[in-house]
Design a protein around this motif. Structure first.
Motif, PDB file in Angstrom:
ATOM      1  N   PHE A 142      -7.327  49.779  18.367  1.00  0.00           N
ATOM      2  CA  PHE A 142      -7.704  48.444  17.920  1.00  0.00           C
ATOM      3  C   PHE A 142      -8.676  48.137  19.157  1.00  0.00           C
ATOM      4  CE2 PHE A 142      -3.394  48.422  16.037  1.00  0.00           C
ATOM      5  CZ  PHE A 142      -3.839  48.303  14.963  1.00  0.00           C
ATOM      6  N   ASP A 143      -9.421  46.833  18.950  1.00  0.00           N
ATOM      7  CA  ASP A 143     -10.478  46.226  19.709  1.00  0.00           C
ATOM      8  C   ASP A 143      -9.532  45.128  20.731  1.00  0.00           C
ATOM      9  OD1 ASP A 143     -12.260  45.200  21.223  1.00  0.00           O
ATOM     10  OD2 ASP A 143     -13.202  43.956  19.341  1.00  0.00           O
ATOM     11  N   ASN A 144      -9.022  45.936  21.772  1.00  0.00           N
ATOM     12  CA  ASN A 144      -8.273  44.917  22.770  1.00  0.00           C
ATOM     13  C   ASN A 144      -7.021  44.299  22.161  1.00  0.00           C
ATOM     14  OD1 ASN A 144      -9.275  45.904  25.297  1.00  0.00           O
ATOM     15  ND2 ASN A 144     -11.126  44.461  24.926  1.00  0.00           N
ATOM     16  N   GLY A 145      -6.272  45.101  21.246  1.00  0.00           N
ATOM     17  CA  GLY A 145      -5.023  44.500  20.433  1.00  0.00           C
ATOM     18  C   GLY A 145      -4.046  43.543  21.467  1.00  0.00           C
ATOM     19  N   ASP A 146      -3.717  42.672  20.986  1.00  0.00           N
ATOM     20  CA  ASP A 146      -2.893  41.947  21.478  1.00  0.00           C
ATOM     21  C   ASP A 146      -1.295  42.480  20.897  1.00  0.00           C
ATOM     22  OD1 ASP A 146      -4.472  40.420  22.707  1.00  0.00           O
ATOM     23  OD2 ASP A 146      -4.692  38.974  21.440  1.00  0.00           O
ATOM     24  N   PHE A 147      -0.280  42.549  22.090  1.00  0.00           N
ATOM     25  CA  PHE A 147       1.053  42.734  21.601  1.00  0.00           C
ATOM     26  C   PHE A 147       2.037  41.675  22.183  1.00  0.00           C
ATOM     27  CE2 PHE A 147       4.821  45.884  22.783  1.00  0.00           C
ATOM     28  CZ  PHE A 147       5.494  45.439  21.769  1.00  0.00           C
ATOM     29  N   TRP A 148       2.896  40.941  21.323  1.00  0.00           N
ATOM     30  CA  TRP A 148       3.547  40.131  21.713  1.00  0.00           C
ATOM     31  C   TRP A 148       5.135  40.464  21.640  1.00  0.00           C
ATOM     32  CZ3 TRP A 148       1.637  34.861  19.118  1.00  0.00           C
ATOM     33  CH2 TRP A 148       0.466  34.758  19.726  1.00  0.00           C
ATOM     34  N   TYR A 149       5.626  40.935  22.780  1.00  0.00           N
ATOM     35  CA  TYR A 149       6.908  41.738  22.854  1.00  0.00           C
ATOM     36  C   TYR A 149       8.120  40.604  22.405  1.00  0.00           C
ATOM     37  CZ  TYR A 149      10.786  44.664  24.603  1.00  0.00           C
ATOM     38  OH  TYR A 149      11.753  45.559  24.633  1.00  0.00           O
ATOM     39  N   TYR A 150       8.575  40.712  21.381  1.00  0.00           N
ATOM     40  CA  TYR A 150       9.842  39.980  20.876  1.00  0.00           C
ATOM     41  C   TYR A 150       9.224  38.365  20.501  1.00  0.00           C
ATOM     42  CZ  TYR A 150      13.614  43.333  20.700  1.00  0.00           C
ATOM     43  OH  TYR A 150      14.291  44.331  20.465  1.00  0.00           O
ATOM     44  N   ASN A 151       7.842  38.412  20.612  1.00  0.00           N
ATOM     45  CA  ASN A 151       7.316  36.964  20.486  1.00  0.00           C
ATOM     46  C   ASN A 151       7.587  36.132  21.628  1.00  0.00           C
ATOM     47  OD1 ASN A 151       5.546  35.188  19.012  1.00  0.00           O
ATOM     48  ND2 ASN A 151       7.654  33.876  18.399  1.00  0.00           N
ATOM     49  N   ARG A 152       8.074  36.835  22.855  1.00  0.00           N
ATOM     50  CA  ARG A 152       8.223  36.183  24.040  1.00  0.00           C
ATOM     51  C   ARG A 152       7.105  36.322  25.201  1.00  0.00           C
ATOM     52  NH1 ARG A 152      13.790  38.175  23.313  1.00  0.00           N
ATOM     53  NH2 ARG A 152      13.176  39.798  25.035  1.00  0.00           N
ATOM     54  N   GLU A 153       6.860  37.504  25.376  1.00  0.00           N
ATOM     55  CA  GLU A 153       6.123  37.914  26.402  1.00  0.00           C
ATOM     56  C   GLU A 153       4.712  38.684  26.059  1.00  0.00           C
ATOM     57  OE1 GLU A 153       7.840  39.232  30.188  1.00  0.00           O
ATOM     58  OE2 GLU A 153       6.879  40.950  29.770  1.00  0.00           O
ATOM     59  N   VAL A 154       3.555  38.269  26.397  1.00  0.00           N
ATOM     60  CA  VAL A 154       2.286  38.999  26.366  1.00  0.00           C
ATOM     61  C   VAL A 154       2.066  40.190  26.831  1.00  0.00           C
ATOM     62  CG1 VAL A 154       0.005  38.477  26.095  1.00  0.00           C
ATOM     63  CG2 VAL A 154       1.433  36.610  25.627  1.00  0.00           C
ATOM     64  N   HIS A 155       1.929  41.312  26.236  1.00  0.00           N
ATOM     65  CA  HIS A 155       1.577  42.599  27.082  1.00  0.00           C
ATOM     66  C   HIS A 155      -0.214  42.749  27.140  1.00  0.00           C
ATOM     67  CE1 HIS A 155       1.813  46.755  28.457  1.00  0.00           C
ATOM     68  NE2 HIS A 155       0.743  46.905  27.684  1.00  0.00           N
ATOM     69  N   PRO A 156      -0.584  43.088  28.411  1.00  0.00           N
ATOM     70  CA  PRO A 156       0.086  43.453  29.396  1.00  0.00           C
ATOM     71  C   PRO A 156       0.179  42.283  30.562  1.00  0.00           C
ATOM     72  CG  PRO A 156      -2.132  44.118  29.750  1.00  0.00           C
ATOM     73  CD  PRO A 156      -1.976  43.616  28.382  1.00  0.00           C
ATOM     74  N   THR A 157      -0.235  41.186  30.193  1.00  0.00           N
ATOM     75  CA  THR A 157      -0.445  39.966  31.255  1.00  0.00           C
ATOM     76  C   THR A 157       1.125  39.438  31.654  1.00  0.00           C
ATOM     77  OG1 THR A 157      -0.526  38.274  29.248  1.00  0.00           O
ATOM     78  CG2 THR A 157      -2.794  39.452  30.166  1.00  0.00           C
ATOM     79  N   ARG A 158       2.006  39.724  30.616  1.00  0.00           N
ATOM     80  CA  ARG A 158       3.337  39.070  30.954  1.00  0.00           C
ATOM     81  C   ARG A 158       3.312  37.620  30.859  1.00  0.00           C
ATOM     82  NH1 ARG A 158       6.919  42.445  34.899  1.00  0.00           N
ATOM     83  NH2 ARG A 158       8.331  41.792  33.208  1.00  0.00           N
ATOM     84  N   GLN A 159       1.986  37.118  30.091  1.00  0.00           N
ATOM     85  CA  GLN A 159       2.329  35.542  29.876  1.00  0.00           C
ATOM     86  C   GLN A 159       3.176  35.081  28.838  1.00  0.00           C
ATOM     87  OE1 GLN A 159      -1.779  34.149  28.833  1.00  0.00           O
ATOM     88  NE2 GLN A 159      -0.910  32.217  28.806  1.00  0.00           N
ATOM     89  N   ALA A 160       3.918  33.956  29.109  1.00  0.00           N
ATOM     90  CA  ALA A 160       4.766  33.582  28.000  1.00  0.00           C
ATOM     91  C   ALA A 160       3.895  33.284  26.696  1.00  0.00           C
ATOM     92  CB  ALA A 160       5.505  32.381  28.546  1.00  0.00           C
TER      93      ALA A 160
END
Length: 449
Positions: free
Chosen positions: A328-346
């Protein structure tokens, strides 16, 4: 002469017994003090425990106030229970004894099956239907997904769901005897959701059933014996299927995914024995060889779509294989819809409209055992974003949202303890206190949309 020798013999025996008693007494004293010495000086290296350790108490500070109020004594006791010398060895000995003698797990989230097969508790609960959320809740959620799917489709975005396999379904024959029951009449979230996906025309990939179909002929193990996630070979099939699906729905040529040099190893890597590690035993459990391939992703002159993924831990292997940037083109992953990977932003701090405006594919990876919380709240956030007034004005829908949230709220032990205390102090039934609090939170969120 004989009498004299007899007396000497008796005296010697008494002295010997006294010496033995002294030695035993001193040995016991030493054993009692050894943990204290270890706690203070760490003179023997003791390995760490694996698994989740949620609470690490702080050592107490001795003051007149803490002594008189009793907080020093309580805190000191908790600290010593957590850090006494050789604690980790003691725990492993205890866990090994209970596992070997009774096949019992001291990790409250692990179920011990037959032949050393280990399962997550949630997997077994889902298999038994103990987390079934109800037909009304499922039907309401399916209708919302369909509305969201159609709305996003009009905006040129493809929404879909991937249901990843449940080990308890896959290896049902190795579950404990108490779970080897007649399944007639058992209602599971998985059965109802998959049936509903088809009825409502909701885009989805059912990997749970696909893995069951593959089981008799799979070239390599798809699940590890003492782990709860997919093997690398299982993740290969997951990744290949995901890329193929996105290629078809976007009609684009995505990066080529392949693997080679598959090696079998008797030593589990990464998360392949995560359940065993959580047990903290003395000795390694026996398990079959596990597959480890070399992964290749060729993105030369290939199309890489913008993506947003909301999901659980079954996506991590794809992420570690750099799928977010190579597929993907810098795909976003929101782990459990709580935390953004890899920035760990809420995730709660993000602007949802900004986050989805350039996405071509939005998909939810929901393990079959996690279907009691399908969407992890993202579907609700998205629905409130597109239809905020509709939710507030529709009392039936609002009630279903409250009931849904109450189900997930009950798993938050800290919040439940707080509400129980409030209910007791206010003299109201706990269920009313829970309902009122959940309804208040939901209405507040909706009014802010």
């Amino acid at each position: 002469m004989i009498l004299q020798e007899t007396k000497v013999c008796i005296v010697n025996r008494m002295k010997f017994k006294q010496d033995i008693s002294k030695v035993l007494f001193c040995s016991i004293l030493v054993l009692l003090f050894v943990p204290m010495i270890q706690e203070e000086y760490h003179w023997v290296k003791v390995g760490k425990l694996d698994g989740y350790d949620p609470h690490v108490p702080q050592d107490s500070a001795l003051t007149a106030s803490t002594w008189l109020t009793g907080t020093y004594q309580v805190a000191k006791e908790q600290y010593r229970e957590r850090f006494f010398g050789f604690r980790n060895w003691a725990i492993r000995i205890n866990n090994q004894a209970k596992y070997s003698l009774y096949r019992r797990s001291e990790a409250d989230n692990i179920v011990v099956g037959k032949n050393n097969y280990l399962y997550g508790v949630d997997y077994v609960e889902a298999y038994m239907g103990n987390d079934f959320v109800g037909e009304d809740v499922i039907e309401a959620k399916l209708q919302r997904f369909k509305e969201l799917q159609d709305t996003l489709s009009e905006l040129g975005k493809h929404l879909f769901i991937i249901v990843t396999p449940n080990k308890a379904d896959y290896f049902a024959e190795y579950l404990p005897n108490e779970n080897q029951t007649n399944r007639v009449g058992i209602k599971t979230n998985y059965d109802y959701y998959v049936k509903g996906f088809k009825t409502h025309g909701i885009n989805h990939i059912d990997m749970n059933q696909w893995f069951l179909d593959l089981k008799p002929t799979a070239q390599y193990p798809l699940f590890p014996q003492t782990g709860i996630h997919l093997t690398d070979y299982g993740s290969i099939l997951f990744t290949d299927t995901l890329i193929g699906y996105v290629e078809r729905v976007l009609d684009k040529d995505l990066p080529d995914f392949s693997w080679s040099d598959m090696k079998l190893s008797g030593e589990a890597r990464d998360a392949d024995n995560d359940a065993e590690r959580a047990l903290n035993l003395l000795f390694k459990l026996p398990y079959y060889d596990l597959p480890y391939p070399s992964i290749h992703i060729d993105d030369t002159n290939k199309y890489k779509p913008k993506s947003l993924t909301i999901g659980d831990s079954f996506y991590w292997t794809f992420v570690h294989w750099k799928g977010l940037i190579k597929v993907f083109d810098n795909g976003d992953f929101w782990y459990y819809n709580r935390e953004v990977h890899p920035t760990r932003q809420a995730v709660s701090s993000l602007n949802l409209e900004e986050e989805i405006k350039d996405k071509e594919v939005i998909f939810i990876i929901n393990s079959a055992f996690n279907l009691w919380r399908l969407g992890f709240g993202f579907d609700l956030d998205l629905y409130k974003h597109f239809f905020p007034k509709k939710v507030l004005e529709d009392k039936a829908l609002l009630e279903i949202l409250i009931q849904e949230r109450m189900i997930t709220a009950r798993k938050d032990k800290k919040w439940m303890a707080l509400l129980e205390e409030r209910a007791t102090n206010a003299g109201v039934p706990f269920e009313k206190m829970l309902y009122d609090n959940v309804a208040y939170v939901i209405k507040q969120k909706l009014q802010k949309q």
